[in-house]
Design an enzyme around this catalytic site. Structure first.
Site, short mmCIF file in Angstrom:
data_model
loop_
_atom_site.label_atom_id
_atom_site.label_comp_id
_atom_site.label_asym_id
_atom_site.label_seq_id
_atom_site.Cartn_x
_atom_site.Cartn_y
_atom_site.Cartn_z
N GLU A 1 -3.95 14.28 36.76
CA GLU A 1 -4.87 15.12 35.99
C GLU A 1 -4.39 15.31 34.56
O GLU A 1 -5.20 15.34 33.63
CB GLU A 1 -5.02 16.49 36.67
CG GLU A 1 -6.12 16.53 37.71
CD GLU A 1 -6.47 17.94 38.16
OE1 GLU A 1 -5.78 18.89 37.72
OE2 GLU A 1 -7.41 18.08 38.94
N GLU B 1 -5.25 12.27 32.72
CA GLU B 1 -6.70 12.25 32.50
C GLU B 1 -7.09 13.24 31.39
O GLU B 1 -7.91 12.93 30.53
CB GLU B 1 -7.43 12.61 33.81
CG GLU B 1 -8.94 12.56 33.71
CD GLU B 1 -9.62 12.92 35.03
OE1 GLU B 1 -10.86 12.84 35.09
OE2 GLU B 1 -8.91 13.29 36.00
N CYS C 1 -10.12 19.87 43.11
CA CYS C 1 -9.35 19.99 44.34
C CYS C 1 -10.09 20.69 45.47
O CYS C 1 -9.74 20.56 46.63
CB CYS C 1 -8.03 20.73 44.08
SG CYS C 1 -6.94 19.84 42.96
N SER D 1 -12.93 16.29 37.12
CA SER D 1 -11.83 15.33 37.19
C SER D 1 -12.12 14.34 38.31
O SER D 1 -12.66 14.69 39.36
CB SER D 1 -10.52 16.07 37.48
OG SER D 1 -9.50 15.15 37.86
N LYS E 1 -12.70 21.11 53.99
CA LYS E 1 -11.87 19.92 54.05
C LYS E 1 -12.31 18.99 55.18
O LYS E 1 -12.11 17.78 55.11
CB LYS E 1 -10.40 20.30 54.22
CG LYS E 1 -9.75 20.89 52.98
CD LYS E 1 -9.60 19.87 51.87
CE LYS E 1 -8.90 20.46 50.66
NZ LYS E 1 -8.80 19.48 49.55
N GLU F 1 -14.90 17.08 53.53
CA GLU F 1 -14.30 16.14 52.58
C GLU F 1 -13.76 14.91 53.30
O GLU F 1 -13.93 13.77 52.84
CB GLU F 1 -13.15 16.82 51.82
CG GLU F 1 -12.43 15.89 50.86
CD GLU F 1 -11.20 16.51 50.22
OE1 GLU F 1 -10.20 15.81 50.03
OE2 GLU F 1 -11.25 17.72 49.91
N GLU G 1 -16.59 8.36 50.40
CA GLU G 1 -15.68 8.04 49.29
C GLU G 1 -14.22 8.15 49.71
O GLU G 1 -13.33 7.64 49.03
CB GLU G 1 -15.92 8.99 48.12
CG GLU G 1 -17.30 8.93 47.52
CD GLU G 1 -18.25 9.93 48.15
OE1 GLU G 1 -19.31 10.19 47.55
OE2 GLU G 1 -17.94 10.45 49.25
N CYS H 1 -7.40 29.02 47.70
CA CYS H 1 -7.14 28.55 49.07
C CYS H 1 -6.57 29.65 49.97
O CYS H 1 -6.76 29.60 51.18
CB CYS H 1 -6.18 27.37 49.04
SG CYS H 1 -6.82 25.96 48.10
#
Length: 610
Positions: free
Chosen positions: A282, A285, A301, A321, A360, A363, A368, A531
């Site tokens: 990151e 980036e 994230c 990002s 998650k 995810e 992807e 989180c």
């Protein structure tokens, strides 16, 4: 300006409270706890369950203590025989329209309706007749909706609207047929649900629960052909102890590692390593974008936040990002670098992630986040060079596998540890395995809101100036309360940063970006507190409530304590990260690093309105 005082009497005892105080709050000032079900201190008042009713002298009806404000001279009776019987009748009616499966229910022993029945002395079901029947909604990757267990308290509706700003749930129908569901009675997968799981956290029964993954994990551990690897997120070590009677805010990293080994995992890695790797990528980036845009760069994230972005702010997707989450990065390296190092067929690796977040699970199932394993010729099933062709050793040809095979919530892991008979509180401390188990303190603070921003600033400052950072702690971006904005000096630049948790707060920042206000970096976490307040965290211990700022602060303090106690506190100085780049990835932002550690996002409309 000081509030006017109000004098009243509760159960014969005089009490003085500020004007605007509710009867329930006034009772608590006297040490009287009124039963409640729909009430939640961090949500709007609804007064629908009627469990909190009290008698008020001069009124010809019972009043809801959660919503009725006191007045001068009010006389309240909270525990007369009549009021106790009325409350009990209400709970009995709720129970008689409720499934009779307490012993096998997900919330057995931790159900507010069950606790009310016990405290009120309900020992039998007195009403028989038709009971509501609804089909179980298991369409979502993350959230299971069981409307037969719903008591229509409305908490899920309010948290989805008021805290998350998603407005996915509402009550449909009337009377006996009333049900909580997404718009047009769609199932969860066809709705705008972002799968954050906050509806699970606030539900007093088990009308919302996470989709279970423990069964598949048990099977993989028992399979001698599988090499089962687990990684654990930073916030787990700050909260899992609550499930075993330890005080909130107790760091339990070493005990957690030992417990995972005793469950039978072949390797135990730290998602914090992935957090360090995320910061390096990151930061690279961000420095690139600082020169040529697009800005602001928004962290990626939180999968609940990404789902929200794709559904509600698709025009801002280019600002996110491209980095995978720390979970995704560790999983990608386990099935490539680790598999190659150990000479293990990546198709025989079962990757488990222990996460505070039910999103998650979603995810992990996104296309992807799958990996194409190459054929022996170095080409994948489609005949093109496979993305992992240089990473795998022995492989199964033509196989497309998920980076992460299973995601366990903190709650699920607590159950598994208890199921195995492990006395967690008495475990000795263990150590994570190499090479993906070494992490800096910057990786640990990823688990709380502002942590990703703080870790990024630790790296960016030194990378921009080429000089050692003059400070490591950026307390101005720590934001358990929900929203922070500040300027941070990096070299000769003033970096405008914003931090939000809870998506209602995120909307404030995103709308300002859409209006053209310049920011450099935004950190957004879907859940309150980040989180540490995720949808898969333990139900709160006695004395706390879900969304409780004090509980979130204690969990956050545990992570900051771990960070401050480490000698290694900068992500880019992690020698294990340096080793992975030197031996496998090349440089930050390299072609291989980008292929394995980065991803993409696309606009998504609910299936029902495509």
């Amino acid at each position: 300006m000081r509030k006017k005082k109000v004098n009243l009497t509760i159960d014969g005892a005089p009490v003085t409270v500020p004007e605007g105080t509710t009867i329930m709050e006034a009772c608590e000032a006297l040490g009287i706890r009124i039963p409640r079900l729909c009430y939640h201190p961090d949500l709007s008042l609804m007064g629908s369950c009627r469990v909190c009713i009290v008698e008020v002298k001069g009124m010809g009806f019972y009043m809801t203590s959660c919503s009725q404000k006191v007045w001068e001279g009010m006389e309240v009776q909270t525990n007369s025989p009549d009021i106790r019987q009325a409350r009990r009748d209400i709970v009995e009616l709720l129970l008689d329209n409720h499934p009779q499966d307490c012993q096998t229910c997900e919330r057995d022993g931790n159900c507010e309706l069950q606790n009310l029945a016990y405290s009120m002395g309900v020992r039998a079901r007195h009403f028989e007749g038709k009971r509501k029947r609804f089909e179980l909604d298991v369409s979502s990757h993350s959230v299971v909706r069981d409307s037969e267990k719903c008591v229509l308290c409305g908490r899920c509706v309010r948290v989805c609207a008021e805290i998350q700003g998603v407005y996915n749930l509402s009550q449909h129908g009337r009377g006996f047929n009333t049900v909580v569901a997404p718009a047009h009675m769609a199932n969860m997968d066809e709705s705008v649900c972002i799968q954050c799981g906050q509806c699970i956290n606030v539900c007093p029964t088990a009308a919302f629960v996470e989709k279970r993954s423990a069964g598949g994990v048990w099977e993989a551990i028992a399979d001698p052909e599988m090499h089962v690897v687990v990684q654990t997120a930073p916030s787990i070590r700050a909260a899992i102890g609550e499930g075993f009677g330890l005080p909130p805010g107790t760091p339990t990293t070493g005990k957690l590692v030992t417990a995972l080994r005793r469950l039978g995992f072949d390797a135990v890695f730290d998602t914090d390593f992935g957090a360090d790797l995320t910061i390096v990528e990151e930061a690279h980036e961000f420095l690139t974008r600082l020169k040529g845009g697009p800005l602001p760069m928004i962290t990626s994230c939180s999968p609940g936040w990404i789902s929200f972005l794709e559904k509600f702010y698709p025009e801002l997707i280019p600002l996110a990002s491209t980095c995978r989450s720390p979970m995704g990065m560790v999983s990608a390296l386990v099935k490539t670098y680790y598999a190659q190092t150990k000479g293990i067929d990546p198709a025989k690796i079962y990757m488990v992630a222990v996460m505070p977040c039910v999103a998650k699970k979603y995810e992990a199932r996104r296309p992807e986040h799958y990996l194409d394993l190459p054929s022996p010729s170095g080409r994948n099933a489609g005949g093109e060079a496979g993305p992992a062709s240089a990473e795998a050793s022995q492989t199964t040809p033509g196989v497309r596998v998920p980076l992460t095979d299973a995601v366990l919530t903190t709650r699920e892991l607590i159950w598994m540890i208890k199921c195995y008979g492990i006395d967690f509180a008495r475990l000795p401390d263990g150590e994570f395995d190499a090479p993906l188990g070494l992490a800096s303190g910057a990786g640990d603070i990823f688990g709380t809101t502002g942590g990703v921003m703080e870790a990024t600033l630790r790296a960016a400052g030194e990378l921009v100036t080429g000089k050692p950072a003059d400070r490591l702690e950026f307390t101005e971006v720590r934001a358990v309360e929900g929203l922070r904005e500040t300027y941070v000096a990096i070299g000769d630049q003033n970096i405008h940063v914003g931090v939000a948790n809870g998506l209602t707060n995120a909307k404030i920042l995103l709308d300002r970006v859409k209006a053209g206000e310049p920011f450099h970096v935004l950190e957004i976490m879907a859940c309150p507190g980040g989180c540490i307040g995720g949808g898969g965290q333990p139900y709160p211990p006695e004395g706390y409530h879900v969304l409780d700022p004090e509980l979130l602060r204690k969990r956050a303090a545990a992570l900051y304590h771990i960070d401050s106690g480490k000698k290694l506190r900068k992500s880019y100085e992690n020698p294990a990260v340096e080793e992975v780049y030197d031996a496998f990835l090349g440089a930050p932002g390299s072609e291989r690093a980008h292929r394995l550690l980065h991803t993409r996002y696309t606009a998504k409309l609910p299936r029902g309105i495509r």
